[in-house]
Design a protein around this motif. Sequence first.
Motif, mmCIF file in Angstrom:
data_model
loop_
_atom_site.group_PDB
_atom_site.id
_atom_site.type_symbol
_atom_site.label_atom_id
_atom_site.label_comp_id
_atom_site.label_asym_id
_atom_site.label_seq_id
_atom_site.Cartn_x
_atom_site.Cartn_y
_atom_site.Cartn_z
ATOM 1 N N GLU A 33 0.834 -1.200 0.000
ATOM 2 C CA GLU A 33 0.000 0.000 0.000
ATOM 3 C C GLU A 33 0.872 1.254 0.000
ATOM 4 O O GLU A 33 1.807 1.370 0.798
ATOM 5 C CB GLU A 33 -0.912 0.016 1.226
ATOM 6 N N ARG A 35 0.653 5.602 0.240
ATOM 7 C CA ARG A 35 -0.274 6.591 0.794
ATOM 8 C C ARG A 35 0.265 8.007 0.625
ATOM 9 O O ARG A 35 1.470 8.236 0.669
ATOM 10 C CB ARG A 35 -0.492 6.366 2.299
ATOM 11 N N TYR A 57 3.941 11.167 2.966
ATOM 12 C CA TYR A 57 3.710 10.011 2.118
ATOM 13 C C TYR A 57 4.446 8.823 2.721
ATOM 14 O O TYR A 57 5.351 8.982 3.552
ATOM 15 C CB TYR A 57 4.194 10.260 0.683
ATOM 16 N N ASP A 76 7.298 5.982 6.535
ATOM 17 C CA ASP A 76 6.683 7.204 6.018
ATOM 18 C C ASP A 76 7.420 8.432 6.524
ATOM 19 O O ASP A 76 8.262 8.354 7.425
ATOM 20 C CB ASP A 76 5.187 7.292 6.328
ATOM 21 N N GLU A 193 -5.418 10.531 5.257
ATOM 22 C CA GLU A 193 -4.633 9.861 4.226
ATOM 23 C C GLU A 193 -5.524 9.203 3.174
ATOM 24 O O GLU A 193 -6.667 8.813 3.448
ATOM 25 C CB GLU A 193 -3.738 8.787 4.858
ATOM 26 N N GLY A 195 -4.863 6.031 0.446
ATOM 27 C CA GLY A 195 -3.921 5.011 0.018
ATOM 28 C C GLY A 195 -4.463 4.179 -1.136
ATOM 29 O O GLY A 195 -5.672 4.166 -1.401
ATOM 30 N N LYS A 197 -4.027 0.202 -2.271
ATOM 31 C CA LYS A 197 -3.504 -1.099 -1.846
ATOM 32 C C LYS A 197 -3.585 -2.084 -3.007
ATOM 33 O O LYS A 197 -4.628 -2.218 -3.656
ATOM 34 C CB LYS A 197 -4.293 -1.621 -0.648
#
Length: 200
Positions: A33, A35, A57, A76, A193, A195, A197
Amino acid sequence: MQRLVRRAYLLLFLLLLAGTRAEAQGIIPIAVEGRGAFALPQGEWNDAEALSNGFGYGFDIRLQVMPLISIYGGWDTYSFDLEDIEDADANDSGVHLGGQLSLPLSGLTGVSPFAFAGLVFNQTEMAFENNAVSLEVESDRGVGYELGAGLGFPFAPALTITPQVRYRSHGADFPGVGEEEDEDVTVSYLSFEVGLKLGL
């Protein structure tokens, strides 16, 4: 009464079955994933509103260990500008590890709610630049925690969009300059956020 109990068991079975089918999107129980995030500094980290809202990110790798439970690990980074100071910012980055619980509703509603909690191991850096002079101060790596929740929206056989909210807090010990003592700060922020996946 027995009829009500039987119906409750049937509903639970259907929910578990729907969750199992929704999660089994890849060949192996691993997902990746990525983000992007918008973050709001909180508490002591934003004392006297010294920091502006930031952006970040990161990425996670998730391993499904049970139909509804997975563990994750990733990295991150978040960056915040300092208010009223030009060319100055704060950057918080590091790794995290935790567990996630998904509710098996995607087969019925098309959406899968989830909640997660984990540990973070982050380092915070303050950077200042004035004409030809630049200064960077790094904290020691601090251990903290994160909590969050979100929704999964499947839109392809192995792709899911995952909007989520996350709260993170950890200690950051900055070295003192000259005769000044070290400064221990609690870094905390709330992030919103989105994301993407990919199930493998």
